[in-house]
Design an enzyme around this catalytic site. Sequence first.
Site: not given
Lengths: 84, 194, 93
Positions: B98, B101-103
């Site tokens: 991702c 962000c950090s999905c």
Amino acid sequence: MCEPVDTNPHGLNDFDRRVDAVRQLLAAKKLLSVDELRRGIEAIPQAEYHRLSYYERWIRSIADNLLRTGVITEQELQSALDET
Amino acid sequence: MSILETDGSRLLAAVAVLLDRKGLVSDEAIRERIALTDAAEPAQGARMVARAWTDPDFRAAMLADGTQAAESLGIMMRGMPPLGVLENTAAVHHLVVCTLCSCYPRAVLGYPPFWYKSASFRARAVRNPRELLASEWKTIVPASVKLRVVDSTADYRWMVLPLRPAGTDGWDEARLAAIVREGDMIGVTCPVAA
Amino acid sequence: MMFAAGDTVRVKDEWPEAAGPVHIRTPHYVRGVTGQIVRFLGDFPNPEDLAFARPAEKKPLYHVCFRTGAIWPDANPDDDVTIEIFEHWLERP
């Protein structure tokens, strides 16, 4: 950014877990969308962004958004901070 | 100084007190939520992978609808984003990142690992994925295999269904599940017969 | 729905970031790049509005595949990047 990736496991601490849980609970109550969380993180000034840990960015964004949407007021937050 | 520049722990304590007073988020709800979140871990994704390796109907169902397939194994998916499953084959290897962000497919893999959230992983995964996998995980994707990076940018969460490794013929589901690691389901590593 | 699997699309070469605070889920590296629709993923509320707690209309979301060689000239031309992109960020080239 083209630096080595730290692949060591880093466990979450109590603070991290609590912030994560608060985010989920606010989302479930439709008081904070994940997109609002992301917007708030992206709005952190660059120098501070790099200084803060992952979940420190989250709580800052959560507070920012709750203030924006009026769920809490700055005055309430200030007095709660003074109590702690 | 802006009130938002307050130290994170103090900010959390103050926000939690206010949310509790307003009847929105109680301390008990936080503890319950932490327990639920801690219960999601890579073993759940590994169970799905092992079932897919041994049951062709489940494999087809999982590729068509990851959320339903996870639910059919008793994994809590309510309130979670839709889960998509990316099948590695002899011709294509998938790597999930991702960049924005950090999905992460948290319902089936738990909290994202530290490296997944790092700027260096996120940048290098799209810019030079073969070099990243080789240098950081010693994972060599052969030149004959297409490397497909999946940048998780919006409403889905993605997990990789890795290739079943050689040397696992006749293994039962539990034994197969035990060799599937977190990184195998993101595509930074490949399962090996232990 | 404007696009079907296999359609060639270009990501709009637009930079709303330059005009003020926004929240955009279309990565910078793919703006202006041409790729192919893999499949329609469903309709989802527009994150650009959700991010500001505004009413958010549902928008079609697609999985779109780009050859990495089309993004970075020195990249392996046979590899690709697949990204979720909202319809309002896509146009016909």
